[in-house]
Design a protein around this motif. Structure first.
Motif, mmCIF file in Angstrom:
data_model
loop_
_atom_site.group_PDB
_atom_site.id
_atom_site.type_symbol
_atom_site.label_atom_id
_atom_site.label_comp_id
_atom_site.label_asym_id
_atom_site.label_seq_id
_atom_site.Cartn_x
_atom_site.Cartn_y
_atom_site.Cartn_z
ATOM 1 N N GLN A 1 143.307 -40.036 45.039
ATOM 2 C CA GLN A 1 143.054 -41.216 44.419
ATOM 3 C C GLN A 1 143.926 -41.891 43.414
ATOM 4 O O GLN A 1 144.052 -43.018 43.237
ATOM 5 N N ARG A 2 144.399 -40.873 42.552
ATOM 6 C CA ARG A 2 145.664 -41.305 41.795
ATOM 7 C C ARG A 2 146.728 -41.958 42.399
ATOM 8 O O ARG A 2 147.295 -42.876 42.086
ATOM 9 N N GLN A 3 147.151 -41.117 43.606
ATOM 10 C CA GLN A 3 148.270 -41.946 44.525
ATOM 11 C C GLN A 3 148.108 -43.052 45.136
ATOM 12 O O GLN A 3 148.564 -44.100 45.223
ATOM 13 N N ASP A 4 146.730 -43.265 45.489
ATOM 14 C CA ASP A 4 146.330 -44.618 46.162
ATOM 15 C C ASP A 4 146.174 -45.613 45.143
ATOM 16 O O ASP A 4 146.620 -46.867 45.211
ATOM 17 N N ARG A 5 145.895 -45.391 43.944
ATOM 18 C CA ARG A 5 145.777 -46.309 42.561
ATOM 19 C C ARG A 5 147.193 -46.672 42.483
ATOM 20 O O ARG A 5 147.594 -47.967 42.050
ATOM 21 N N GLY A 6 148.085 -45.624 42.417
ATOM 22 C CA GLY A 6 149.427 -45.854 41.981
ATOM 23 C C GLY A 6 150.268 -46.847 43.179
ATOM 24 O O GLY A 6 151.085 -47.837 42.694
ATOM 25 N N ARG A 7 149.667 -46.920 44.427
ATOM 26 C CA ARG A 7 150.291 -47.648 45.597
ATOM 27 C C ARG A 7 149.757 -49.156 45.316
ATOM 28 O O ARG A 7 150.266 -50.174 45.260
ATOM 29 N N ARG A 8 148.645 -49.227 44.812
ATOM 30 C CA ARG A 8 147.792 -50.620 44.474
ATOM 31 C C ARG A 8 148.472 -51.350 43.296
ATOM 32 O O ARG A 8 148.592 -52.437 43.242
ATOM 33 N N THR A 9 148.388 -50.537 42.075
ATOM 34 C CA THR A 9 148.569 -50.997 40.902
ATOM 35 C C THR A 9 149.923 -50.716 40.365
ATOM 36 O O THR A 9 150.519 -51.376 39.149
ATOM 37 N N GLY A 10 150.581 -49.547 40.860
ATOM 38 C CA GLY A 10 152.014 -49.002 40.312
ATOM 39 C C GLY A 10 151.585 -48.009 39.078
ATOM 40 O O GLY A 10 152.733 -47.859 38.551
ATOM 41 N N SER A 11 150.435 -47.836 38.926
ATOM 42 C CA SER A 11 150.050 -46.825 37.741
ATOM 43 C C SER A 11 148.830 -46.014 38.409
ATOM 44 O O SER A 11 148.051 -46.390 38.776
ATOM 45 N N LEU B 1 162.661 -35.556 39.199
ATOM 46 C CA LEU B 1 161.463 -34.864 39.704
ATOM 47 C C LEU B 1 161.407 -33.523 38.601
ATOM 48 O O LEU B 1 160.453 -32.752 38.473
ATOM 49 N N ALA B 2 162.672 -32.875 38.181
ATOM 50 C CA ALA B 2 162.609 -31.759 37.574
ATOM 51 C C ALA B 2 162.795 -31.939 35.951
ATOM 52 O O ALA B 2 163.013 -30.867 35.443
ATOM 53 N N LYS B 3 162.807 -33.191 35.686
ATOM 54 C CA LYS B 3 162.967 -33.207 34.382
ATOM 55 C C LYS B 3 161.554 -33.546 33.430
ATOM 56 O O LYS B 3 160.766 -34.245 34.269
ATOM 57 N N LEU C 1 157.884 -40.174 35.351
ATOM 58 C CA LEU C 1 158.746 -40.820 36.507
ATOM 59 C C LEU C 1 158.853 -42.311 36.311
ATOM 60 O O LEU C 1 157.894 -42.968 35.700
ATOM 61 N N SER C 2 159.999 -42.671 36.606
ATOM 62 C CA SER C 2 160.263 -44.090 36.629
ATOM 63 C C SER C 2 160.512 -44.429 38.139
ATOM 64 O O SER C 2 161.046 -43.790 38.802
ATOM 65 N N GLY C 3 160.308 -45.882 38.587
ATOM 66 C CA GLY C 3 160.584 -46.160 39.819
ATOM 67 C C GLY C 3 159.446 -45.867 40.938
ATOM 68 O O GLY C 3 159.645 -46.291 42.181
ATOM 69 N N GLY C 4 158.327 -45.313 40.479
ATOM 70 C CA GLY C 4 157.345 -45.055 41.307
ATOM 71 C C GLY C 4 156.692 -43.505 41.260
ATOM 72 O O GLY C 4 157.011 -42.760 40.431
ATOM 73 N N THR C 5 155.727 -43.223 41.905
ATOM 74 C CA THR C 5 155.052 -41.764 42.031
ATOM 75 C C THR C 5 156.166 -40.952 42.662
ATOM 76 O O THR C 5 157.085 -41.368 43.512
ATOM 77 N N SER C 6 155.922 -39.863 42.530
ATOM 78 C CA SER C 6 156.735 -38.650 43.058
ATOM 79 C C SER C 6 156.696 -38.799 44.659
ATOM 80 O O SER C 6 157.735 -38.829 45.451
ATOM 81 N N LEU C 7 155.639 -39.193 45.334
ATOM 82 C CA LEU C 7 155.527 -39.332 46.696
ATOM 83 C C LEU C 7 156.318 -40.527 47.135
ATOM 84 O O LEU C 7 157.041 -40.557 48.238
ATOM 85 N N GLN C 8 156.257 -41.594 46.351
ATOM 86 C CA GLN C 8 157.133 -42.710 46.947
ATOM 87 C C GLN C 8 158.470 -42.416 46.364
ATOM 88 O O GLN C 8 159.066 -42.897 47.381
ATOM 89 N N LEU C 9 158.879 -41.758 45.676
ATOM 90 C CA LEU C 9 160.410 -41.652 45.516
ATOM 91 C C LEU C 9 160.875 -40.472 46.517
ATOM 92 O O LEU C 9 161.869 -40.789 46.975
ATOM 93 N N ILE C 10 160.078 -39.684 46.874
ATOM 94 C CA ILE C 10 160.670 -38.474 47.732
ATOM 95 C C ILE C 10 160.710 -39.379 49.447
ATOM 96 O O ILE C 10 161.592 -39.422 50.144
ATOM 97 N N ALA C 11 159.450 -40.244 49.582
ATOM 98 C CA ALA C 11 159.707 -41.076 50.891
ATOM 99 C C ALA C 11 160.804 -42.059 50.824
ATOM 100 O O ALA C 11 161.460 -42.328 51.983
ATOM 101 N N GLN C 12 161.033 -42.695 49.905
ATOM 102 C CA GLN C 12 162.226 -43.508 49.538
ATOM 103 C C GLN C 12 163.634 -42.809 49.817
ATOM 104 O O GLN C 12 164.637 -43.262 50.712
ATOM 105 N N ALA C 13 163.560 -41.428 49.275
ATOM 106 C CA ALA C 13 164.934 -40.791 49.513
ATOM 107 C C ALA C 13 165.060 -40.263 50.943
ATOM 108 O O ALA C 13 166.116 -40.222 51.348
#
Length: 252
Positions: free
Chosen positions: A85-95, A161-163, A167-179
């Motif tokens: 649910q948090r990931q879904d919310r992050g995609r919709r709202t950025g948070s 991810l290890a700091k 996170l900035s620039g998206g959720t962990s899943l968004q950052l991984i998918a982009q990379a």
């Protein structure tokens, strides 16, 4: 009312507006919401739509109807959210935050995978994994302690991810998918409850000598990319008194 575009049904927009006011504390317990007639006029909707919005708030446990008086705001903790649910919310709202929430105590490090995490991620026990932790809170206290377990190789692609920072620039899943260029295509959710362990008490900032009588809610979410690789395993431990709720529309 918000002037931003909102594709939700009008009743859902009204309910979301008052959910935010209630969970943030702007509307204190004991406050009365506008009448159905006044809501309908303010939002330019039918009285049936206004009534449906109030019914949703009642079903969510945020308000109660008092005959002859009106709709009163209740004082109780909001439900916790699962990792999905948090990931879904992050995609919709950025948070990933829910209404009235904030997060703190962000920490991250590369550690050896515990046996249960290794089994969930289909890796060898003791393999290196990134462990990211944070605490979600609202005005009632801790909503959930959230831990994300991520394969260690992603630290090379995405060092943050290890700091131990948000996170900035998206959720962990968004950052991984982009990379990687591989979208997240599949997830597996579980919900359970267990008696508080000493480790749970520490994570939830409780006195282990005075554990709550009720079990705590435990939510897990496993995320898989388009190549079938598990990219994250999340565990959310609910704060005392928190429940879990999900909602979906039923086709007529």
């Amino acid at each position: 009312m918000s002037d931003q575009a909102d594709n939700r049904a009008p009743y859902a927009q009204i309910a979301a507006h008052y959910t935010e006011l209630i969970t943030s504390g702007e509307l204190a317990p004991g406050s009365l919401l506008p009448s159905i007639k006044n809501l309908a006029q303010e939002w330019k909707v039918s009285t049936a739509t206004a009534e449906k919005a109030l019914r949703k708030l009642r079903n969510d446990g945020l308000v109660r109807g008092i005959h002859g008086i009106g709709t009163e705001v209740l004082d109780r903790p909001a439900p916790m959210s699962s990792g999905s649910q948090r990931q879904d919310r992050g995609r919709r709202t950025g948070s990933s935050w829910g209404a009235g929430e904030r997060s703190d105590s962000h920490s991250a490090s590369v550690v050896s995978a515990p046996a249960d995490v290794a089994q969930a991620m289909d890796i060898k026990p003791g393999s290196d994994v990134i462990r990211r932790r944070r605490v979600y809170r609202d005005r009632h206290g801790i909503v959930a302690h959230s831990t994300s377990w991520i394969p260690a190789q992603y630290a090379n692609l995405i060092p943050q991810l290890a700091k131990s920072q948000r996170l900035s620039g998206g959720t962990s899943l968004q950052l991984i998918a982009q990379a990687t260029g591989r979208p997240i295509t599949h997830r597996v959710d579980t919900a359970s409850a267990r008696l508080l362990t000493p480790e749970d008490a520490e994570l939830l900032e409780l006195d282990p000598a005075k554990p709550p009588a009720d079990p705590v809610v435990v939510m897990t979410a496993k995320f898989v990319d388009s190549e079938g690789d598990i990219v994250e395993y999340g565990v959310d431990l609910g704060g005392p008194g928190r429940t879990w709720r999900t909602e979906s529309e039923i086709a007529q």
